[in-house]
Design an enzyme around this catalytic site. Structure first.
Site, short mmCIF file in Angstrom:
data_model
loop_
_atom_site.label_atom_id
_atom_site.label_comp_id
_atom_site.label_asym_id
_atom_site.label_seq_id
_atom_site.Cartn_x
_atom_site.Cartn_y
_atom_site.Cartn_z
N CYS A 113 0.75 -1.20 -0.29
CA CYS A 113 0.15 0.11 0.05
C CYS A 113 0.76 1.22 -0.05
O CYS A 113 0.41 2.31 -0.21
CB CYS A 113 -1.04 0.08 1.11
SG CYS A 113 -2.11 -1.39 1.20
N HIS A 247 -3.02 7.19 2.24
CA HIS A 247 -3.52 5.97 1.67
C HIS A 247 -4.99 5.78 2.37
O HIS A 247 -5.32 5.94 3.60
CB HIS A 247 -2.60 4.79 2.13
CG HIS A 247 -3.12 3.50 2.03
ND1 HIS A 247 -3.64 3.07 0.58
CD2 HIS A 247 -3.43 2.35 2.86
CE1 HIS A 247 -3.95 1.94 0.79
NE2 HIS A 247 -3.80 1.37 1.92
N ASN A 277 -10.05 -0.39 -0.08
CA ASN A 277 -8.57 -0.10 -0.21
C ASN A 277 -8.36 -0.79 -1.37
O ASN A 277 -8.06 -2.00 -1.62
CB ASN A 277 -8.07 -0.96 1.02
CG ASN A 277 -6.42 -0.89 1.28
OD1 ASN A 277 -5.80 -0.29 0.36
ND2 ASN A 277 -6.10 -1.32 2.25
N1 ACO Z 1 -18.39 -8.22 9.70
C1 ACO Z 1 -18.84 -8.40 10.87
N2 ACO Z 1 -17.79 -8.73 11.84
C2 ACO Z 1 -16.63 -8.88 11.53
C3 ACO Z 1 -16.05 -8.52 10.26
C4 ACO Z 1 -16.90 -8.05 9.31
N3 ACO Z 1 -16.72 -7.88 8.08
N4 ACO Z 1 -14.90 -8.54 10.23
C5 ACO Z 1 -14.56 -9.05 11.80
N5 ACO Z 1 -15.39 -9.20 12.33
C6 ACO Z 1 -15.56 -9.43 13.60
C7 ACO Z 1 -14.59 -10.20 14.30
O1 ACO Z 1 -14.47 -11.72 14.04
C8 ACO Z 1 -14.67 -10.05 15.70
O2 ACO Z 1 -15.62 -11.00 16.11
P1 ACO Z 1 -15.57 -11.83 17.75
O3 ACO Z 1 -15.26 -10.77 18.61
O4 ACO Z 1 -16.48 -12.64 17.80
O5 ACO Z 1 -14.06 -12.51 17.53
C9 ACO Z 1 -15.22 -8.82 15.94
O6 ACO Z 1 -15.71 -8.34 14.52
C10 ACO Z 1 -14.05 -7.69 16.53
O7 ACO Z 1 -12.97 -8.00 15.43
P2 ACO Z 1 -11.75 -7.00 15.30
O8 ACO Z 1 -10.86 -7.41 14.50
O9 ACO Z 1 -11.16 -6.61 16.73
O10 ACO Z 1 -12.48 -5.40 14.87
P3 ACO Z 1 -11.88 -4.22 14.66
O11 ACO Z 1 -12.82 -3.26 15.38
O12 ACO Z 1 -10.30 -4.10 14.98
O13 ACO Z 1 -12.10 -4.04 13.11
C11 ACO Z 1 -10.99 -3.95 11.22
C12 ACO Z 1 -11.58 -4.79 12.24
C13 ACO Z 1 -11.99 -3.21 10.31
C14 ACO Z 1 -10.16 -4.96 10.14
C15 ACO Z 1 -9.82 -2.97 11.74
O14 ACO Z 1 -9.05 -3.71 12.65
C16 ACO Z 1 -9.19 -2.18 10.85
O15 ACO Z 1 -9.58 -1.58 9.91
N6 ACO Z 1 -7.72 -2.41 10.90
C17 ACO Z 1 -6.92 -2.23 9.59
C18 ACO Z 1 -6.60 -2.98 8.52
C19 ACO Z 1 -6.83 -2.49 7.16
O16 ACO Z 1 -6.91 -1.35 6.75
N7 ACO Z 1 -5.84 -3.35 6.35
C20 ACO Z 1 -5.65 -3.07 5.13
C21 ACO Z 1 -4.16 -3.18 4.57
S1 ACO Z 1 -3.13 -2.42 5.61
C22 ACO Z 1 -3.16 -0.66 5.10
O17 ACO Z 1 -3.58 -0.51 4.02
C23 ACO Z 1 -3.03 0.15 6.16
#
Ligand code: ACO
Length: 320
Positions: A113, A247, A277
């Site tokens: 990214c 980004h 993304n």
């Molecule tokens: N729909 C419903 N529930 C979901 C989903 C979804 N799409 N995805 C995850 N969950 C659930 C998980 O399974 C978890 O359930 P559990 O508590 O029963 O185990 C719960 O939601 C919480 O999961 P977390 O991972 O703790 O949720 P969080 O609030 O951290 O959100 C997310 C997840 C959106 C991925 C966040 O961490 C994020 O955006 N991180 C950055 C990742 C990113 O942007 N990556 C892209 C590549 S790197 C870059 O470009 C910067």
């Protein structure tokens, strides 16, 4: 002094739009969850017979047209991508061929990214060293092909697309174009975000695996610090920056960076709602949209920042 000047920009987004509602039909998720946690409403997904080089060529053609520059003038083609058509040759070589360019350099950059910022920095260095005179710098991805579509923790986050800019070496009295850049990497942290395949590993492209929470934390920290460090190296203050173009991974990450820097959110470009993304394509896609809407105008200082797998991250300062 010789500077790398932004002469034009173009984009291409595949025709097919996939909404959160459509994703929720096959995955245990919802429009409400995806929007609340990420700000994403929809993403574009490439057709079966559309490859990264096709997206890149369409964006490049638009960039050349907007710059009023013919492909004959291009002697450097850089494609930032992690979803190349083939393991080799590079997607840049394929793009160069499709544009009938047969001189100068062409190669891909894999900084995930952060790839577009790495590509702009490399193009700027080559232009300033007079090794090239006019560069096509492209971020292009068919990231949908690196996803496990039954994994709700990654599949809703990404999309396909391409953005391209033309950078030309020109003598200017006033500092213009690419002014400064800061690139970083910490390979010890690769397991935070990776594909479980590769040509040498298992002869597959693999799918994306991610530790979302830790990536979120690192994204806010590293993009904020790289902006502060870059600005500290220059005579420009954050108050002088017309637009912050981060980004586009997650609206909450972007808002947290703005808040940490006390940077007004009204001057931060956000397109993640429409594109999701798109990895290396996200920054040039945002640039094209903002040029078209008249928000970016000549003379403004703009600051780009990104973080990606690797980890890689950084910031680039440009005067339009
Ligand atoms: N729909 C419903 N529930 C979901 C989903 C979804 N799409 N995805 C995850 N969950 C659930 C998980 O399974 C978890 O359930 P559990 O508590 O029963 O185990 C719960 O939601 C919480 O999961 P977390 O991972 O703790 O949720 P969080 O609030 O951290 O959100 C997310 C997840 C959106 C991925 C966040 O961490 C994020 O955006 N991180 C950055 C990742 C990113 O942007 N990556 C892209 C590549 S790197 C870059 O470009 C910067």
């Amino acid at each position: 002094m010789l500077y790398s000047i932004l002469k034009g920009a173009g984009k291409y987004l595949p025709q097919r739009i996939v909404t959160n509602a459509e994703i929720s039909r096959t995955l245990d998720t919802s429009d409400e969850w995806i929007q609340r946690r990420t700000g994403i409403k929809q993403r574009h997904i490439a057709a079966q017979d559309e490859y990264t080089s096709d997206l890149a060529v369409r964006a490049a053609q638009q960039a050349l047209q907007s710059a009023g520059i013919s492909s004959d003038a291009i002697d450097l083609v850089l494609v930032a991508t992690v979803s190349p058509d083939r393991t080799f040759p590079s997607t840049a070589a394929l793009v160069q061929g499709k544009l009938s360019i047969s001189r100068g350099m062409a190669f891909d950059i894999n900084a995930v990214c952060s790839g577009f910022l790495y590509a702009v920095t490399i193009a700027d260095a080559l232009l300033k060293q007079r090794q090239a005179t006019c560069a096509l710098v492209i971020g292009a991805e068919t990231f949908s092909r690196l996803l496990n579509w039954s994994d709700r923790t990654t599949a809703p986050l990404f999309g396909d697309g391409a953005g391209a800019i033309v950078l030309k070496a020109e003598d200017h009295e006033t500092p213009t174009g690419v002014l400064s850049s800061l690139l970083c990497a910490d390979g010890r942290q690769w397991e935070l975000l990776y594909t479980d395949g590769g040509p040498s590993l298992n002869q597959k492209a693999g799918v994306t695996r991610m530790q979302g929470r830790e990536i979120f934390r690192q994204a806010v920290e590293k993009m904020s610090v790289s902006i502060q460090d870059l600005v500290a190296q220059t005579k420009i203050s954050l108050k002088d920056i017309a637009w912050l173009i981060p980004h586009q991974a997650n609206a909450r990450i972007i808002e947290a960076v703005a808040e940490r820097l006390s940077f007004p959110i009204e001057r931060v470009l956000i397109t993640v709602d429409r594109h999701a993304n798109t990895s290396a394509a996200s920054i040039p896609l945002a640039v094209v949209d903002s040029l078209a809407s008249g928000r970016l105008v000549p003379g403004q200082y703009v600051l780009y920042t990104a973080i990606g797998a690797g980890l890689t991250w950084g910031a680039v300062l440009m005067r339009l």
